[in-house]
Design a protein around this motif. Structure first.
Motif, PDB file in Angstrom:
ATOM      1  N   ILE A  96       1.132  -1.153  -0.200  1.00  0.00           N
ATOM      2  CA  ILE A  96       0.469  -0.429   0.166  1.00  0.00           C
ATOM      3  C   ILE A  96       0.297   1.137  -0.079  1.00  0.00           C
ATOM      4  O   ILE A  96       0.783   2.615  -0.882  1.00  0.00           O
ATOM      5  N   GLU A  97       2.337   1.096   0.414  1.00  0.00           N
ATOM      6  CA  GLU A  97       2.968   2.888   0.896  1.00  0.00           C
ATOM      7  C   GLU A  97       3.240   2.246  -0.167  1.00  0.00           C
ATOM      8  O   GLU A  97       3.683   3.983  -1.099  1.00  0.00           O
ATOM      9  N   SER A  98       3.832   1.803  -1.018  1.00  0.00           N
ATOM     10  CA  SER A  98       4.090   2.360  -2.239  1.00  0.00           C
ATOM     11  C   SER A  98       3.335   2.095  -3.707  1.00  0.00           C
ATOM     12  O   SER A  98       3.704   3.258  -4.539  1.00  0.00           O
ATOM     13  N   ILE A  99       2.127   1.834  -3.731  1.00  0.00           N
ATOM     14  CA  ILE A  99       0.702   2.851  -4.324  1.00  0.00           C
ATOM     15  C   ILE A  99       0.603   4.401  -4.075  1.00  0.00           C
ATOM     16  O   ILE A  99       0.734   5.192  -4.951  1.00  0.00           O
ATOM     17  N   LEU A 100       0.789   4.486  -2.998  1.00  0.00           N
ATOM     18  CA  LEU A 100       0.385   5.988  -2.114  1.00  0.00           C
ATOM     19  C   LEU A 100       1.477   6.519  -2.090  1.00  0.00           C
ATOM     20  O   LEU A 100       1.080   8.015  -2.743  1.00  0.00           O
ATOM     21  N   ASN A 101       2.377   6.274  -2.420  1.00  0.00           N
ATOM     22  CA  ASN A 101       3.646   7.435  -2.288  1.00  0.00           C
ATOM     23  C   ASN A 101       4.231   7.452  -3.998  1.00  0.00           C
ATOM     24  O   ASN A 101       5.796   7.539  -3.479  1.00  0.00           O
ATOM     25  N   GLN A 102       3.275   6.711  -4.805  1.00  0.00           N
ATOM     26  CA  GLN A 102       3.647   7.283  -6.682  1.00  0.00           C
ATOM     27  C   GLN A 102       3.697   8.957  -6.721  1.00  0.00           C
ATOM     28  O   GLN A 102       3.515   9.556  -5.514  1.00  0.00           O
ATOM     29  N   THR A 103       4.944   8.920  -7.453  1.00  0.00           N
ATOM     30  CA  THR A 103       4.667  10.568  -8.058  1.00  0.00           C
ATOM     31  C   THR A 103       3.882  10.945  -8.866  1.00  0.00           C
ATOM     32  O   THR A 103       3.644  12.061  -8.568  1.00  0.00           O
ATOM     33  N   LEU A 104       2.898   9.952  -9.049  1.00  0.00           N
ATOM     34  CA  LEU A 104       1.565  10.289  -9.570  1.00  0.00           C
ATOM     35  C   LEU A 104       0.835  10.296  -9.029  1.00  0.00           C
ATOM     36  O   LEU A 104       0.252   9.224  -7.950  1.00  0.00           O
ATOM     37  N   GLU A 105       0.442  11.104  -7.740  1.00  0.00           N
ATOM     38  CA  GLU A 105      -0.248  11.445  -7.128  1.00  0.00           C
ATOM     39  C   GLU A 105      -2.619  11.650  -6.920  1.00  0.00           C
ATOM     40  O   GLU A 105      -2.825  11.330  -6.827  1.00  0.00           O
ATOM     41  N   ASP A 106      -2.754  11.462  -8.681  1.00  0.00           N
ATOM     42  CA  ASP A 106      -3.259  11.733  -8.844  1.00  0.00           C
ATOM     43  C   ASP A 106      -4.151  10.327  -8.840  1.00  0.00           C
ATOM     44  O   ASP A 106      -4.368   9.951 -10.240  1.00  0.00           O
ATOM     45  N   ILE A 107      -4.370   9.284  -7.853  1.00  0.00           N
ATOM     46  CA  ILE A 107      -4.644   7.964  -8.340  1.00  0.00           C
ATOM     47  C   ILE A 107      -5.611   7.430  -7.565  1.00  0.00           C
ATOM     48  O   ILE A 107      -5.971   8.234  -6.285  1.00  0.00           O
ATOM     49  N   GLU A 108      -6.684   6.246  -7.201  1.00  0.00           N
ATOM     50  CA  GLU A 108      -7.060   6.051  -6.647  1.00  0.00           C
ATOM     51  C   GLU A 108      -6.824   4.715  -5.805  1.00  0.00           C
ATOM     52  O   GLU A 108      -6.844   4.312  -7.030  1.00  0.00           O
ATOM     53  N   LEU A 109      -7.026   4.252  -4.872  1.00  0.00           N
ATOM     54  CA  LEU A 109      -6.207   3.060  -4.229  1.00  0.00           C
ATOM     55  C   LEU A 109      -7.889   2.214  -3.802  1.00  0.00           C
ATOM     56  O   LEU A 109      -8.612   2.427  -2.697  1.00  0.00           O
ATOM     57  N   ILE A 110      -8.359   1.343  -4.575  1.00  0.00           N
ATOM     58  CA  ILE A 110      -9.615   0.138  -4.326  1.00  0.00           C
ATOM     59  C   ILE A 110      -9.492  -0.787  -3.965  1.00  0.00           C
ATOM     60  O   ILE A 110      -8.113  -1.710  -5.058  1.00  0.00           O
ATOM     61  N   VAL A 111      -9.094  -0.890  -2.747  1.00  0.00           N
ATOM     62  CA  VAL A 111      -8.650  -2.458  -1.937  1.00  0.00           C
ATOM     63  C   VAL A 111      -9.917  -3.264  -1.962  1.00  0.00           C
ATOM     64  O   VAL A 111     -10.604  -3.143  -1.261  1.00  0.00           O
ATOM     65  N   VAL A 112      -9.771  -4.409  -1.844  1.00  0.00           N
ATOM     66  CA  VAL A 112     -10.526  -5.636  -2.056  1.00  0.00           C
ATOM     67  C   VAL A 112     -10.789  -6.552  -1.004  1.00  0.00           C
ATOM     68  O   VAL A 112      -9.423  -7.095  -1.962  1.00  0.00           O
ATOM     69  N   ASP A 113     -10.935  -6.605  -0.481  1.00  0.00           N
ATOM     70  CA  ASP A 113     -10.542  -7.911   0.926  1.00  0.00           C
ATOM     71  C   ASP A 113     -12.105  -8.723   0.535  1.00  0.00           C
ATOM     72  O   ASP A 113     -13.236  -8.763   0.533  1.00  0.00           O
ATOM     73  N   GLU A 114     -11.936  -9.882   1.595  1.00  0.00           N
ATOM     74  CA  GLU A 114     -12.659 -11.279   1.481  1.00  0.00           C
ATOM     75  C   GLU A 114     -13.533 -10.698   2.874  1.00  0.00           C
ATOM     76  O   GLU A 114     -14.122 -11.451   3.180  1.00  0.00           O
ATOM     77  N   GLY A 115     -13.352  -9.452   3.734  1.00  0.00           N
ATOM     78  CA  GLY A 115     -14.446  -9.307   4.643  1.00  0.00           C
ATOM     79  C   GLY A 115     -13.943  -9.833   6.255  1.00  0.00           C
ATOM     80  O   GLY A 115     -14.781  -9.565   6.978  1.00  0.00           O
ATOM     81  N   ASP A 116     -13.206 -10.353   6.067  1.00  0.00           N
ATOM     82  CA  ASP A 116     -12.240 -11.377   7.254  1.00  0.00           C
ATOM     83  C   ASP A 116     -12.258  -9.910   8.639  1.00  0.00           C
ATOM     84  O   ASP A 116     -11.438  -9.111   7.724  1.00  0.00           O
ATOM     85  N   LEU A 117     -12.175  -9.896   9.901  1.00  0.00           N
ATOM     86  CA  LEU A 117     -11.866  -9.443  10.823  1.00  0.00           C
ATOM     87  C   LEU A 117     -11.128  -9.525  11.316  1.00  0.00           C
ATOM     88  O   LEU A 117     -10.598 -10.297  12.329  1.00  0.00           O
ATOM     89  N   ASP A 118      -9.287  -9.661  10.457  1.00  0.00           N
ATOM     90  CA  ASP A 118      -8.389  -9.533  11.097  1.00  0.00           C
ATOM     91  C   ASP A 118      -7.352  -8.561  10.582  1.00  0.00           C
ATOM     92  O   ASP A 118      -7.710  -7.554  10.862  1.00  0.00           O
ATOM     93  N   ARG A 119      -6.075  -9.292  10.745  1.00  0.00           N
ATOM     94  CA  ARG A 119      -4.924  -7.739  10.919  1.00  0.00           C
ATOM     95  C   ARG A 119      -4.313  -7.564   9.128  1.00  0.00           C
ATOM     96  O   ARG A 119      -5.063  -5.610   9.562  1.00  0.00           O
ATOM     97  N   GLY A 120      -5.189  -7.450   8.318  1.00  0.00           N
ATOM     98  CA  GLY A 120      -5.607  -6.847   7.684  1.00  0.00           C
ATOM     99  C   GLY A 120      -6.545  -5.873   7.038  1.00  0.00           C
ATOM    100  O   GLY A 120      -6.316  -4.769   6.506  1.00  0.00           O
ATOM    101  N   ARG A 121      -7.435  -6.318   7.986  1.00  0.00           N
ATOM    102  CA  ARG A 121      -8.710  -5.156   8.448  1.00  0.00           C
ATOM    103  C   ARG A 121      -8.395  -4.571   9.118  1.00  0.00           C
ATOM    104  O   ARG A 121      -8.857  -2.917   8.329  1.00  0.00           O
ATOM    105  N   GLU A 122      -7.429  -4.460   9.874  1.00  0.00           N
ATOM    106  CA  GLU A 122      -7.713  -3.514  10.198  1.00  0.00           C
ATOM    107  C   GLU A 122      -6.499  -2.122   9.774  1.00  0.00           C
ATOM    108  O   GLU A 122      -5.953  -0.793   9.340  1.00  0.00           O
ATOM    109  N   ILE A 123      -5.474  -3.093   8.755  1.00  0.00           N
ATOM    110  CA  ILE A 123      -4.146  -2.016   7.844  1.00  0.00           C
ATOM    111  C   ILE A 123      -4.617  -1.925   6.845  1.00  0.00           C
ATOM    112  O   ILE A 123      -4.372  -0.430   6.669  1.00  0.00           O
ATOM    113  N   ILE A 124      -6.109  -1.938   6.016  1.00  0.00           N
ATOM    114  CA  ILE A 124      -6.919  -1.428   4.833  1.00  0.00           C
ATOM    115  C   ILE A 124      -7.835  -0.712   5.597  1.00  0.00           C
ATOM    116  O   ILE A 124      -7.491   1.311   5.431  1.00  0.00           O
TER     117      ILE A 124
END
Length: 420
Positions: A23-51
């Motif tokens: 995620i950091e590598s996407i959000l820190n792109q030199t092209l700032e006019d981007i959107e990030l769509i994260v699609v997970d499986e809905g689990d309440l785990d550490r990944g969900r907390e990060i998202i």
């Protein structure tokens, strides 16, 4: 943000270990006019907390939390809400070079491209990063211009790497291009690539590695232990089904696709010993009907040996599956012997053995002197020499035994890895 230049779809499932870096590598792109769509499986785990953290911290981040049932379905859900002029896909265990989307976007705009692809780095478990996979493409594809797949069929001869590019949103919508919604990872990339490339009128190739493809994730579908032959055969069946309706295109790209099909299916059976079920054999036979002999014989990347093996499978699948088992048994023992030889001749092994030998030699001499004096001359003071010699002999025996057992263990581990 007035306009979104690139929408990045990030499917994720139990990738907590790598997710932050990705995620950091996407959000820190030199092209700032981007959107990030994260699609997970809905689990309440550490990944969900990060998202959730990144969604609150950066307004460019959106998320979809629901059971999707597979990589392809997750990508499609991301595409459905994407607002960008171009779309991109990133896998959650990989990461990007900081300028990736700026370079791809500017190149696409300058050339008016429907799709721009670039090369990538491969990250191996030993920490090495290499750039070699696309050498063939770099030598055969034009730069600073667009082309079609019919003009340059070489473009489809290597790894699909659907995450190594951007796709014009209007082009994708007009041609109704989406991912196959197979269960799990499903190896949907080959079919997706074909759908994109055979419809694109303006393809562009950027000879610059901008994506970091990680080969260290043991949970990935590309890992040997997780390889699913049945799923791969079904994806190739879908590729052949699409091409059966476009004979001209099939005749042009057939020789270039042959290498990928060999690597993805036949090599796993013949070279890596994957077991075929009856359904797998049936599907493999059906797939190879579409792979004409002249495609195989004229395939520019296949070696002569690979061509011979692929032709053998095409002409008599059942016989070659049996031969594959025999070939694997022979290769297994060859590799086992090779592993033992390598271990025995390694610098560390030679060093340890030499030390044991250095200790053993002088005490062996002392043993003979002591034994001579004690047995023939009755001089008991040399009994110490004899005892020391016996100890040194035991030391040498134990050392050599330990080294040999270590070699056997290493060889056994190597053999087990090759069987997977």
């Amino acid at each position: 943000m007035d306009t979104v230049k690139v929408s990045v779809v990030l499917p994720t499932y139990k990738n907590e270990e790598y997710l932050v870096q990705c995620i950091e590598s996407i959000l820190n792109q030199t092209l700032e006019d981007i959107e990030l769509i994260v699609v997970d499986e809905g689990d309440l785990d550490r990944g969900r907390e990060i998202i959730d953290y990144y969604e609150k911290a950066d307004p460019r981040v959106k998320s979809i939390h629901e059971k999707n049932g597979g990589y392809g379905k997750s990508v499609n859900k991301g595409f459905a809400i994407a607002q960008g002029e171009y779309w991109a896909i990133v896998e959650a265990d990989d990461f990007l070079e900081p300028t990736m989307y700026q370079e791809l976007y500017e190149y696409a705009k300058r050339l008016g491209a429907d799709v721009v692809k670039s090369s990538f780095y491969e990250h191996f478990p030993n920490g090495k990063r290499i750039y070699s996979r696309h050498e063939y493409l770099n030598n055969h594809l034009p730069s600073n211009r667009t082309f079609t797949l019919i003009e340059f069929p070489q473009f489809i001869a290597t790894h699909p790497s659907i995450w190594g590019g951007i796709y014009k949103a209007s082009f994708m919508k007009e041609n109704d291009i989406h991912c196959v919604e197979a269960k799990g990872a499903g190896y949907i990339d080959g079919v997706f690539r074909l759908d994109v490339m055979m419809n694109a009128k303006r393809i562009a190739w950027l000879n610059n590695p901008l994506y970091n493809y990680r080969l260290t994730n043991e949970a990935a579908s590309s890992a040997p232990a997780n390889y699913n032959l049945s799923a791969m055969l079904h994806r190739w069946s879908e590729v052949h089904e699409r091409l059966s309706k476009r004979q001209k295109l099939r005749d042009i790209i057939g020789p270039f696709l042959a290498r990928e099909e060999y690597v993805n299916t036949i090599e796993w059976i013949y070279g890596k010993g994957k077991t075929c079920t009856e359904d797998d054999l049936k599907l493999l036979k059906q797939n190879l009907v579409y792979v004409e002999e002249n495609y195989i014989r004229s395939a520019p990347i296949l070696t002569e040996q690979e061509k011979s093996i692929m032709l053998g499978f095409k002409n008599n699948v059942d016989l070659f599956v049996k031969q594959s088992k025999r070939h694997m048994n022979i290769s297994k023992y060859k590799n086992y012997i090779r592993e033992i030889t390598v271990k025995l001749t390694s610098f560390k092994m030679i060093g340890i053995f030499s030390c044991a030998l250095i200790v053993f030699v002088p005490f062996t001499i002392a043993f003979y002197i002591g034994a001579y004096d004690f047995l023939l001359l009755g001089n008991s003071r040399y009994i110490v020499n004899i005892l020391l010699s016996v100890v040194s002999l035991l030391f040498l025996i134990v050392t050599v035994s330990c080294l040999f057992l270590k070699v056997l263990y290493k060889g056994y581990k190597f053999w087990k890895f090759k069987r997977r």
